[in-house]
Design an enzyme around this catalytic site. Structure first.
Site, PDB file in Angstrom:
ATOM      1  N   CYS A 106       0.889  -1.167   0.000  1.00  0.00           N
ATOM      2  CA  CYS A 106       0.000   0.000   0.000  1.00  0.00           C
ATOM      3  C   CYS A 106       0.922   1.209   0.000  1.00  0.00           C
ATOM      4  O   CYS A 106       1.573   1.509   0.997  1.00  0.00           O
ATOM      5  CB  CYS A 106      -0.911   0.033   1.227  1.00  0.00           C
ATOM      6  SG  CYS A 106      -1.824   1.596   1.357  1.00  0.00           S
ATOM      7  N   CYS A 137      -0.665   4.283   2.478  1.00  0.00           N
ATOM      8  CA  CYS A 137      -0.564   4.173   3.937  1.00  0.00           C
ATOM      9  C   CYS A 137      -0.281   2.733   4.318  1.00  0.00           C
ATOM     10  O   CYS A 137       0.854   2.290   4.249  1.00  0.00           O
ATOM     11  CB  CYS A 137      -1.803   4.733   4.624  1.00  0.00           C
ATOM     12  SG  CYS A 137      -3.389   4.183   3.971  1.00  0.00           S
ATOM     13  N   SER A 138      -1.315   1.983   4.693  1.00  0.00           N
ATOM     14  CA  SER A 138      -1.070   0.604   5.111  1.00  0.00           C
ATOM     15  C   SER A 138      -2.334  -0.224   4.925  1.00  0.00           C
ATOM     16  O   SER A 138      -2.670  -1.043   5.766  1.00  0.00           O
ATOM     17  CB  SER A 138      -0.605   0.565   6.560  1.00  0.00           C
ATOM     18  OG  SER A 138      -1.518   1.292   7.379  1.00  0.00           O
ATOM     19  N   CYS A 139      -3.049  -0.002   3.820  1.00  0.00           N
ATOM     20  CA  CYS A 139      -4.248  -0.772   3.535  1.00  0.00           C
ATOM     21  C   CYS A 139      -3.869  -2.248   3.445  1.00  0.00           C
ATOM     22  O   CYS A 139      -2.857  -2.598   2.834  1.00  0.00           O
ATOM     23  CB  CYS A 139      -4.890  -0.309   2.228  1.00  0.00           C
ATOM     24  SG  CYS A 139      -5.465   1.401   2.302  1.00  0.00           S
TER      25      CYS A 139
END
Lengths: 202, 111
Positions: free
Chosen positions: A106, A109-111
């Site tokens: 991702c 961000c941090s999906c």
């Protein structure tokens, strides 16, 4: 507060104090329920993790019909095993082949697909991984100890808030007679993100 | 980024406040206070400035949530700061081993 005998030297980390303050305000306004917050922490700190995804992969290896379903509609196929909800509303399964290796990142961000993998590991959230996975995926894979032959293409999938990916690694050789549980034990978290392969049976 | 830097099994949170700020965000999203895509956009912007490390990640997370709540008028920065000081005072007034309660800070200055 005067510095008197009531001071017991307990000191909160500033982030801790700020988070408590935020929760106090939100609770007083009725915007969150502390019990619901507790339940969410318990779920993601203890209950949900990559063993869920490993069961999905093992079943895909074991049942061609299920693998087909995963390819067509990963969200429904995964939900049928009881893994659904937050951050798994729209899933796509990407299958490794002898000629194609899939890698998930991702960049924003941090999906990450929480219902099947839990919360992401530290390296997945790091700026280095998020930027380099797209620019130089083979170099990144080498750092994870994965040297791919030159004739294997690498495809990088960028997760978003709307769509999450699960890599279905290739089934290792020599696993034909294994049970579903034995197969699932070979499926690592890294293999479902694409920074690793499924374990080869000893 | 080295996967071997972190011991296994890895816990998603290294400090309790990280779990708390995470769960607050999920609870607010679930209650309909913001869409996850909007959250991801704000959080992504805050993450741009971070270096490697779980602590940086969660500090960026917290800053993003504070920004969203301030812009929605749900929790202003000055209110959060004032209440954080009260929590700190409560911690100082609480004996070791006892739960830290906001009441331990003494009477609230207002209301």
């Amino acid at each position: 507060m005067p510095h008197d005998h009531h001071d017991h030297d307990n000191h909160l980390d500033p982030m801790d104090a700020r988070t408590r303050a935020l929760e106090t305000i939100l609770t007083r306004k009725g915007l969150v329920d502390p019990a619901a917050v507790d339940e969410i922490i318990e779920t993601y700190a203890e209950k949900v993790g990559p063993r869920n995804g490993a069961q999905v992969v093992a079943r895909a290896w074991d049942e061609p019909d299920f693998a087909d379903w995963l390819k067509r509609d990963a969200t429904a196929a995964i939900a049928s095993m009881g893994f659904s909800g937050r951050q798994g509303e729209h899933m796509r399964a990407v299958f490794n082949t002898p000629r194609l290796h899939n890698l998930v990142v991702c960049t924003l961000c941090s999906c990450y697909p929480w219902p099947v993998l839990g919360l992401p590991p530290v390296w997945y959230k790091s700026p280095a991984y998020r930027s380099r996975a797209v620019i130089e995926p083979r170099a990144v894979l080498r750092e994870f100890g994965l040297e791919l032959p030159g004739d294997v293409a690498v495809r990088v999938w960028d997760s978003t808030a709307e769509l999450r990916y699960l890599v279905i690694p290739e089934r290792p050789a020599g696993t034909e007679s294994m049970s579903r549980e034995e197969l699932a034990a070979l499926v690592t978290r890294e293999s479902m993100i694409g920074t690793g392969l499924a374990k080869v049976p000893a | 980024m080295n996967p071997h830097e972190t011991p296994q099994p890895e816990t998603p949170f290294t400090e309790p406040w990280q779990a708390r700020i995470f769960a607050l965000t999920v609870a607010l999203n679930e209650a309909g206070h913001f869409a996850w895509a909007d959250w991801a956009a704000v959080f992504g912007r805050h993450l741009k400035d971070t270096k490697d490390g779980a602590g940086d990640y969660w500090r960026a997370w917290a800053a993003a949530l504070e920004e969203m709540l301030a812009s929605q008028g749900a929790a202003g920065g000055a209110d959060v700061a004032a209440l954080a000081e009260r929590w700190q005072a409560a911690a100082h007034a609480t004996p070791h081993g006892k739960p830290i309660l906001l009441e331990n800070a003494g009477p609230a200055p207002e209301a």
